[in-house]
Enzyme design. Structure first.
Site, PDB file in Angstrom:
ATOM      1  N   GLN A  17     -41.863  76.988  77.379  1.00  0.00           N
ATOM      2  CA  GLN A  17     -41.300  78.076  76.584  1.00  0.00           C
ATOM      3  C   GLN A  17     -40.669  79.156  77.460  1.00  0.00           C
ATOM      4  OE1 GLN A  17     -44.246  80.022  74.149  1.00  0.00           O
ATOM      5  NE2 GLN A  17     -42.836  81.540  73.355  1.00  0.00           N
ATOM      6  N   GLU A  21     -53.261  85.409  76.004  1.00  0.00           N
ATOM      7  CA  GLU A  21     -53.810  86.768  76.018  1.00  0.00           C
ATOM      8  C   GLU A  21     -55.249  86.793  76.519  1.00  0.00           C
ATOM      9  OE1 GLU A  21     -52.584  88.959  72.150  1.00  0.00           O
ATOM     10  OE2 GLU A  21     -52.391  86.810  71.761  1.00  0.00           O
ATOM     11  N   HIS A  51     -50.547  91.406  69.278  1.00  0.00           N
ATOM     12  CA  HIS A  51     -50.115  90.216  70.020  1.00  0.00           C
ATOM     13  C   HIS A  51     -48.768  90.469  70.707  1.00  0.00           C
ATOM     14  CE1 HIS A  51     -49.175  86.090  71.073  1.00  0.00           C
ATOM     15  NE2 HIS A  51     -48.079  86.153  70.327  1.00  0.00           N
ATOM     16  N   ASP A  62     -50.333  77.085  65.976  1.00  0.00           N
ATOM     17  CA  ASP A  62     -49.005  76.856  66.545  1.00  0.00           C
ATOM     18  C   ASP A  62     -49.178  76.551  68.037  1.00  0.00           C
ATOM     19  OD1 ASP A  62     -46.247  76.805  66.956  1.00  0.00           O
ATOM     20  OD2 ASP A  62     -46.161  78.960  67.324  1.00  0.00           O
ATOM     21  N   LYS A  99     -42.538  74.678  71.460  1.00  0.00           N
ATOM     22  CA  LYS A  99     -43.229  74.885  70.191  1.00  0.00           C
ATOM     23  C   LYS A  99     -43.148  73.683  69.247  1.00  0.00           C
ATOM     24  CE  LYS A  99     -44.220  79.446  70.374  1.00  0.00           C
ATOM     25  NZ  LYS A  99     -45.500  80.078  70.016  1.00  0.00           N
ATOM     26  N   ASP A 106     -41.705  80.297  61.833  1.00  0.00           N
ATOM     27  CA  ASP A 106     -42.864  80.988  62.393  1.00  0.00           C
ATOM     28  C   ASP A 106     -42.475  82.415  62.747  1.00  0.00           C
ATOM     29  OD1 ASP A 106     -45.552  80.991  63.085  1.00  0.00           O
ATOM     30  OD2 ASP A 106     -45.142  80.619  65.194  1.00  0.00           O
ATOM     31  N   GLU A 135     -53.114  81.339  63.619  1.00  0.00           N
ATOM     32  CA  GLU A 135     -52.213  81.942  62.642  1.00  0.00           C
ATOM     33  C   GLU A 135     -52.674  81.656  61.214  1.00  0.00           C
ATOM     34  OE1 GLU A 135     -48.060  81.316  63.176  1.00  0.00           O
ATOM     35  OE2 GLU A 135     -48.200  81.075  65.364  1.00  0.00           O
ATOM     36  N   THR A 139     -47.676  71.337  65.222  1.00  0.00           N
ATOM     37  CA  THR A 139     -48.268  72.478  64.534  1.00  0.00           C
ATOM     38  C   THR A 139     -49.336  71.905  63.606  1.00  0.00           C
ATOM     39  OG1 THR A 139     -46.170  73.685  64.557  1.00  0.00           O
ATOM     40  CG2 THR A 139     -47.850  74.440  63.007  1.00  0.00           C
ATOM     41  N   ARG A 146     -46.593  77.161  77.175  1.00  0.00           N
ATOM     42  CA  ARG A 146     -46.076  78.438  77.664  1.00  0.00           C
ATOM     43  C   ARG A 146     -45.110  78.285  78.837  1.00  0.00           C
ATOM     44  NH1 ARG A 146     -46.926  81.605  73.360  1.00  0.00           N
ATOM     45  NH2 ARG A 146     -49.135  81.804  72.826  1.00  0.00           N
ATOM     46  N   GLU A 198     -52.077  79.186  69.155  1.00  0.00           N
ATOM     47  CA  GLU A 198     -51.847  80.448  68.475  1.00  0.00           C
ATOM     48  C   GLU A 198     -52.570  80.378  67.135  1.00  0.00           C
ATOM     49  OE1 GLU A 198     -47.731  82.138  70.371  1.00  0.00           O
ATOM     50  OE2 GLU A 198     -47.657  81.335  68.332  1.00  0.00           O
TER      51      GLU A 198
END
Length: 399
Positions: free
Chosen positions: A231, A349, A124, A224, A244, A117, A192, A248, A228, A190
């Site tokens: 992580q 975000e 971002h 993904d 992560k 990834d 993607e 996925t 958080r 996420e």
């Protein structure tokens, strides 16, 4: 608009004859089969090859994997399928091998050999830098020099519609004296683009940007999922791991790169000029329009055309140290975010790390994912016969 009567699909349909994405499907208790989507139906490719007296070996195994291994078959296969769906003379022998989507079960479209990834959106990466390093430069010094990435876990890539279990792990907020263990309380998405690789290289071989283009078979939507809080505690100094690797999600249909040719656009200006191994005529962006739906509310519309690094540059960088590229490799673009608040591709975000709740259409508010929440990604792009759809990438959170 032209209509193909035997398939009842118009040439301007988002899954029309200018698209022809591949997927894996089964009917009832039958084994998975490689299919190509045309409108709201799917054609059994291996069965079509058999009745048309064509070598069916590239379409065997129930998914796209065998075809990914033989790049020399990609263009002939597409030309053959395009001719099949356009000519009504094939209806008598092919009709029994065409199935309504409502009657089939969709599976992972190919066996994922390896998964990487990337982190290719400047917007971002800048937003994440401002959130976590407010007193420093948003971008790390290396960001504009190379496509940053991490090595993921291929065994937890799942097809759209698969539930996602909330992961457990260690968490430590900045003010906590010690870490604790438990379910993630900052579960995120996420949005993607997934790039599907075909053909193989040898260990020690690297691909130029232009050579990398020859190994890019197609794209899928990719989510993904990201814990958080897990992580944030684990990623120093080696990067993402358990935050992560739990899931996925990818869409069920692989859109061939050739179908996206009308959507290819110049990259944003890259400054400084990338090193020579990251330059080449094939390095281009893609004009994809995304939407992120949270429990039925569209909360963001990220534009892929703003991505800083091209897919071809990412694959060239992945292989520049001699790492082997294999048919069925998958790599993600990283979160797609645009410059405006309504174009951010992660809830980190959108809620600015939980400080700005997002209001959904039912009046409820969210910062991160709660149990029972469903997220769906969609995307479309210009195509040769009208816009094409990349389908859906959806998952529901279970505790």
């Amino acid at each position: 608009m032209t209509t193909h009567p035997w398939l009842a699909v118009g040439t301007d349909h988002p899954f029309g004859p200018h698209h022809l994405p591949y997927g894996s499907f089964s009917v009832g208790a039958g084994a998975p089969r490689l299919g190509v989507r045309i409108g709201e139906q799917v054609l059994d490719v291996a069965a079509a090859a058999q009745v048309c007296h064509r070598d069916a070996r590239p379409y065997s195994g129930g998914d796209l994997t065998a075809l990914l291994e033989v790049p020399q078959e990609w263009a002939p296969t597409r030309a053959w399928l395009t001719e099949l769906v356009a000519d009504e003379d094939h209806a008598p022998v092919l009709a029994e091998h065409v199935h309504d989507l409502d009657d089939v079960t969709l599976h992972l479209p190919f066996a994922v050999a390896d998964y990487v990834d990337f982190y290719a959106s400047e917007h971002h990466a800048s937003n994440v830098g401002r959130i976590f390093r407010p007193d420093s430069e948003p971008l790390t010094p290396n960001w504009r020099h190379l496509p940053i990435g991490y090595h993921g876990r291929s065994s937890t890539v799942v097809v759209s519609g698969t539930d996602v279990r909330r992961p457990h792990g260690q968490r430590k907020a900045p003010g906590d004296a010690a870490p604790t263990f438990g379910p993630s309380i900052k579960l995120d998405i996420e949005a993607e683009l997934g790039l599907v690789v075909g053909g193989s290289t040898q260990i020690g071989q690297s691909l130029s940007v232009d050579e990398a283009a020859e190994h890019l078979f197609g794209v899928v939507l990719l989510d993904d999922w990201s814990a958080r809080d897990i992580q944030a505690w684990e990623y120093v100094p080696l990067g993402p791991f358990l935050g992560k690797s739990f899931a996925t999600t990818i869409s069920a249909w692989v859109t061939p790169m050739v179908a996206l040719e009308p959507a290819r656009v110049p990259l944003p200006a890259q400054d400084p000029q990338p090193l020579p191994y990251l330059t080449g005529a094939a390095a281009r962006g893609i004009d994809l329009e995304y939407e992120v739906e949270w429990n039925g509310t569209v909360v963001s519309r990220p534009p892929y055309r703003t991505m800083y690094w091209a897919p071809e540059q990412m694959l060239a960088h992945l292989s520049v140290n001699g790492a082997k590229v294999s048919a069925g490799d998958l790599f993600g673009s990283g979160t797609i975010s645009g410059p405006e608040a309504g174009t951010r591709g992660s809830f980190l975000e959108l809620s600015w790390n939980g400080t700005e709740p997002v209001t959904l259409d039912d009046g409820s508010t969210r910062t991160f994912l709660e149990d029972g929440d469903t997220v769906t990604l969609r995307a479309s792009a210009p195509g040769a016969g009208g816009r094409i759809s990349l389908g859906e990438c959806t998952g529901t959170i279970r505790g």
